[in-house]
Design a protein around this motif. Structure first.
Motif, PDB file in Angstrom:
ATOM      1  N   ILE A 535     -20.476   7.674 -15.610  1.00 24.43           N
ATOM      2  CA  ILE A 535     -20.439   6.538 -16.537  1.00 24.43           C
ATOM      3  C   ILE A 535     -21.775   5.789 -16.499  1.00 24.43           C
ATOM      4  O   ILE A 535     -22.290   5.354 -17.530  1.00 24.43           O
ATOM      5  N   LYS A 536     -22.343   5.689 -15.309  1.00 23.89           N
ATOM      6  CA  LYS A 536     -23.618   4.979 -15.157  1.00 23.89           C
ATOM      7  C   LYS A 536     -24.742   5.739 -15.856  1.00 23.89           C
ATOM      8  O   LYS A 536     -25.614   5.151 -16.504  1.00 23.89           O
ATOM      9  N   ARG A 537     -24.715   7.078 -15.732  1.00 25.03           N
ATOM     10  CA  ARG A 537     -25.756   7.878 -16.391  1.00 25.03           C
ATOM     11  C   ARG A 537     -25.668   7.767 -17.905  1.00 25.03           C
ATOM     12  O   ARG A 537     -26.679   7.645 -18.596  1.00 25.03           O
ATOM     13  N   ILE A 538     -24.434   7.796 -18.412  1.00 29.35           N
ATOM     14  CA  ILE A 538     -24.237   7.717 -19.862  1.00 29.35           C
ATOM     15  C   ILE A 538     -24.753   6.393 -20.412  1.00 29.35           C
ATOM     16  O   ILE A 538     -25.342   6.335 -21.503  1.00 29.35           O
ATOM     17  N   GLY A 541     -27.524   3.303 -16.819  1.00 34.35           N
ATOM     18  CA  GLY A 541     -27.488   2.412 -15.667  1.00 34.35           C
ATOM     19  C   GLY A 541     -26.887   1.049 -15.919  1.00 34.35           C
ATOM     20  O   GLY A 541     -26.879   0.196 -15.026  1.00 34.35           O
ATOM     21  N   GLU A 542     -26.364   0.829 -17.125  1.00 40.12           N
ATOM     22  CA  GLU A 542     -25.855  -0.508 -17.457  1.00 40.12           C
ATOM     23  C   GLU A 542     -24.401  -0.719 -17.036  1.00 40.12           C
ATOM     24  O   GLU A 542     -23.979  -1.860 -16.844  1.00 40.12           O
ATOM     25  N   LEU A 543     -23.610   0.355 -16.930  1.00 40.28           N
ATOM     26  CA  LEU A 543     -22.185   0.212 -16.611  1.00 40.28           C
ATOM     27  C   LEU A 543     -21.901   0.616 -15.168  1.00 40.28           C
ATOM     28  O   LEU A 543     -22.113   1.765 -14.776  1.00 40.28           O
ATOM     29  N   ASP A 544     -21.435  -0.323 -14.353  1.00 37.89           N
ATOM     30  CA  ASP A 544     -20.900  -0.023 -13.031  1.00 37.89           C
ATOM     31  C   ASP A 544     -19.385  -0.045 -13.140  1.00 37.89           C
ATOM     32  O   ASP A 544     -18.735  -1.077 -12.929  1.00 37.89           O
ATOM     33  N   TYR A 545     -18.815   1.098 -13.492  1.00 36.79           N
ATOM     34  CA  TYR A 545     -17.384   1.159 -13.812  1.00 36.79           C
ATOM     35  C   TYR A 545     -16.661   2.032 -12.794  1.00 36.79           C
ATOM     36  O   TYR A 545     -17.046   3.184 -12.556  1.00 36.79           O
ATOM     37  N   VAL A 546     -15.624   1.477 -12.193  1.00 40.80           N
ATOM     38  CA  VAL A 546     -14.792   2.233 -11.252  1.00 40.80           C
ATOM     39  C   VAL A 546     -13.569   2.757 -11.999  1.00 40.80           C
ATOM     40  O   VAL A 546     -12.802   1.977 -12.570  1.00 40.80           O
ATOM     41  N   VAL A 547     -13.409   4.058 -11.992  1.00 42.28           N
ATOM     42  CA  VAL A 547     -12.285   4.674 -12.700  1.00 42.28           C
ATOM     43  C   VAL A 547     -11.018   4.535 -11.866  1.00 42.28           C
ATOM     44  O   VAL A 547     -10.941   5.047 -10.747  1.00 42.28           O
TER      45      VAL A 547
END
Length: 614
Positions: A535-538, A541-547
């Motif tokens: 998610i961070k790569r997509i 680097g803007e999204l720090d998302y925990v699935v």
């Protein structure tokens, strides 16, 4: 109340009695054109009083009357027949031999207009003098007590017909026989009046209806919306009405005063009179248009029908909410009409999902192979026309084989042509992408010995589900070839033991007991295995998302990545999963005990399919 079956006799093509069993949730009625599928749904519409029967509905070769019989379960436990007292269908001996409520409507055409008779088919007392109590008024019931030499003072409540009947029934040993109790007759009318309040709401959507925005299914909800909106401002409307009335009456009085100067007798004969209150709701007429101003009745037939179908659902649900205790039956004729194949499949899946709601039954007719193939096996009913009458068949292996041949639901060709050692059933395209990439990356990282999918020793088949006809057809072929097979499905585990998850657990138990590997993912769905680093790569680097393991990631994640990548929520796995590295796949699928979920699955698969000898 829940509909269990409908039996037709002398109705249109159904000359001999024919019974269709109705599933607790979803019923799929299949068959060729003109087999009698729509007739069943329209007969129910007549039974529930939404439409009327006419002489042309009578079978041309039949001598008797039209009969439409419905059997119900979950009927009301108590009925109020007398003022201040309650009884039950069981206490009045009004249930059939299976302890179910069996209601028969008979339509006779001996006169110019059809006469309707409502009756209950039940195991009722046959003792002389006790077999007609349900029809008697209170005074006649009291006379029956005296005639049988019983003491009226022994009755618990002489003001209650129910109490008197119960006393008489208990006065001797009862014999029972199947009888028809007429509910149009004498005091038995109260039973039908009481039952009517509990009948399911039946909502029929026909395939050949007009599709424009003036249809009642469209207009009724919009008219209701207008009515509710006007109710919100009723005080202001009353003030407007008073203001206009005062002003107009003032003008009228001044006009009459001037008229009296010229003709007093005429002026005295005239009085201002608002004979009709303003009907505010008729001042508004709503339609549906696109942002470009194109009205719904100018759109394509598929769009119109899709919108109308959902207006139909909204109106049916409104009716159910107004009678909170009633269940609802959605009857939808050929939902595939004017729909693109992708919409057809989506619609059937949505209707199956709808049927899982409490107090909801869905009945669908179709003759499209793809849709029949998606329906639950146990739900399938096949209607066909013999030389004399229409007939109905219910689930069995013979029926499944017959339907698959008639509708052209053929097994996947690759099964016969492949040299696979075994087959894995998955639900959809995303699952194929998911599994293939897992095998590839785990083999590259030496977590598994071989990539059995790439080597074509293991073949993945899309079934759409473990309980539908398409799966059955493929399973029967694999069984005949003596090939092992297994299932790899999403668990649908939301972390709260939802109904979908519990259903899957039951399926897993059933298949495992039969020696079939039925694997459910530990997390909710494939989307729940996407790594946060991806998610961070997509997102650059803007999204720090925990699935989250149990949340619906399609609903939650897709809007977040939409600004960075054009991906529909149904394609998250198809578009993103191939970018997962071996390390990321291993990390998201590691278990608390240090083992790896997917490595364990492949080891089980290897053992089940005896792949270690390859």
């Amino acid at each position: 109340m829940q509909l269990k079956s409908i039996t037709l006799e002398n109705f249109r093509g159904y000359k001999e009695p024919a019974t269709l069993l109705v599933d607790n949730a979803f019923t799929g009625i299949t068959g060729k054109n003109d087999a009698g599928k729509s007739t069943v749904l329209e007969a129910l519409d007549i039974f529930f009083g939404n439409s009327s029967v006419d002489r042309e509905d009578k079978n041309i070769d039949a001598e008797g009357s039209i009969k439409i019989t419905c059997i119900f379960d979950n009927y009301p436990q108590f009925l109020s027949l007398d003022s201040g007292s309650q009884t039950s269908l069981e206490r009045e001996y009004l249930l059939n031999e299976n302890n179910l409520l069996q209601v028969c409507k008979t339509f006779d055409f001996t006169t110019s207009r059809a006469s309707e008779k409502v009756s209950l088919i039940c195991m009722h007392p046959s003792n002389e003098g006790l077999n007609d109590l349900i029809y008697l008024k209170r005074d006649d019931l009291k006379k029956r007590i005296t005639a049988r030499g019983l003491n009226p003072n022994d009755v618990a409540d002489l003001r209650s017909n129910t109490s008197i009947r119960n006393f008489l029934y208990e006065s001797e040993h009862l014999n029972f026989s199947e009888q028809e109790i007429l509910l149009n007759k004498e005091d038995a009318k109260d039973i039908w009046t009481s039952l009517l309040k509990h009948l399911p709401i039946y909502a029929l959507f026909k395939s050949d209806r007009n599709s424009n925005d003036q249809d009642s299914e469209v207009q009724d909800p919009l008219k209701l919306a207008i009515k509710l909106a006007l109710a919100d401002i009723q005080p202001q409307l009353d003030e407007i009405q008073r203001h206009i009335k005062t002003r107009v009456e003032n003008v009228a009085q001044r006009t009459l005063a001037k008229l009296a100067e010229m003709d007093s007798s005429l002026a005295e004969d005239l009085i201002p009179d608002f004979t009709k209150e303003p009907d505010w709701k008729t001042l508004f007429k709503l339609s549906l248009s696109s942002e470009k101003g194109i009205a719904i009745n100018k759109r394509g037939s598929g769009v119109r029908r899709l919108i109308l179908l959902n207006f139909f659902r909204a109106e049916a649900e409104r009716k159910m909410s107004e009678s909170s205790s009633n269940s609802i039956i959605y009857a939808i004729e050929e939902p595939e009409t004017s729909q693109h194949p992708s919409n057809q499949e989506m619609l059937i899946k949505a209707l199956i999902k709808l049927s899982e709601f409490p107090k909801t039954q869905v009945m669908v007719t179709t003759h499209v192979p793809a849709l029949a193939g998606l329906m639950p096996l146990d739900s399938l009913r096949y209607i066909y026309k013999s030389e004399e009458t229409h007939r109905i068949d219910h689930p069995s292996d013979d029926l499944y084989e017959y339907i698959s041949q008639e509708l052209g639901i053929n097994p996947v060709k690759e099964i016969q042509s492949s040299g696979a050692k075994g087959f894995v059933f998955v639900e959809g395209v995303s699952d194929v992408v998911f599994l293939k990439h897992i095998f590839l990356k785990l083999h590259e990282s030496a977590q598994i010995k071989r990539n059995y999918i790439e080597d074509k020793n293991v073949h993945i088949l899309i079934s759409g589900g473990s309980g539908n006809l398409k799966h059955w057809v493929n399973y029967k072929l694999i069984e005949s070839l003596g090939k092992p097979w297994c299932v790899f499905f999403d668990s649908d585990n939301d972390g709260k033991n939802c109904s979908d998850y519990l259903t899957n657990i039951e399926l897993q138990k059933k298949y495992n007991e039969q020696g079939v590997l039925f694997y459910l993912t530990k997390k909710r769905e494939c989307e729940n295995y996407l790594h946060p680093n991806l998610i961070k790569r997509i997102s650059n680097g803007e999204l720090d998302y925990v699935v989250d393991p149990y949340e619906d990631q399609k609903e939650k994640l897709q809007p977040l990545i939409a600004p960075y990548r054009s991906v529909r929520k149904t394609q998250l796995v198809e578009k993103l999963w191939s970018q997962m590295s071996s390390e990321e796949i291993i990390e998201v699928s590691n278990l608390e005990n240090g083992e790896n979920e997917f490595v364990n699955f492949i080891n089980l698969l290897e053992e089940t399919f005896n792949l270690s000898s390859i």
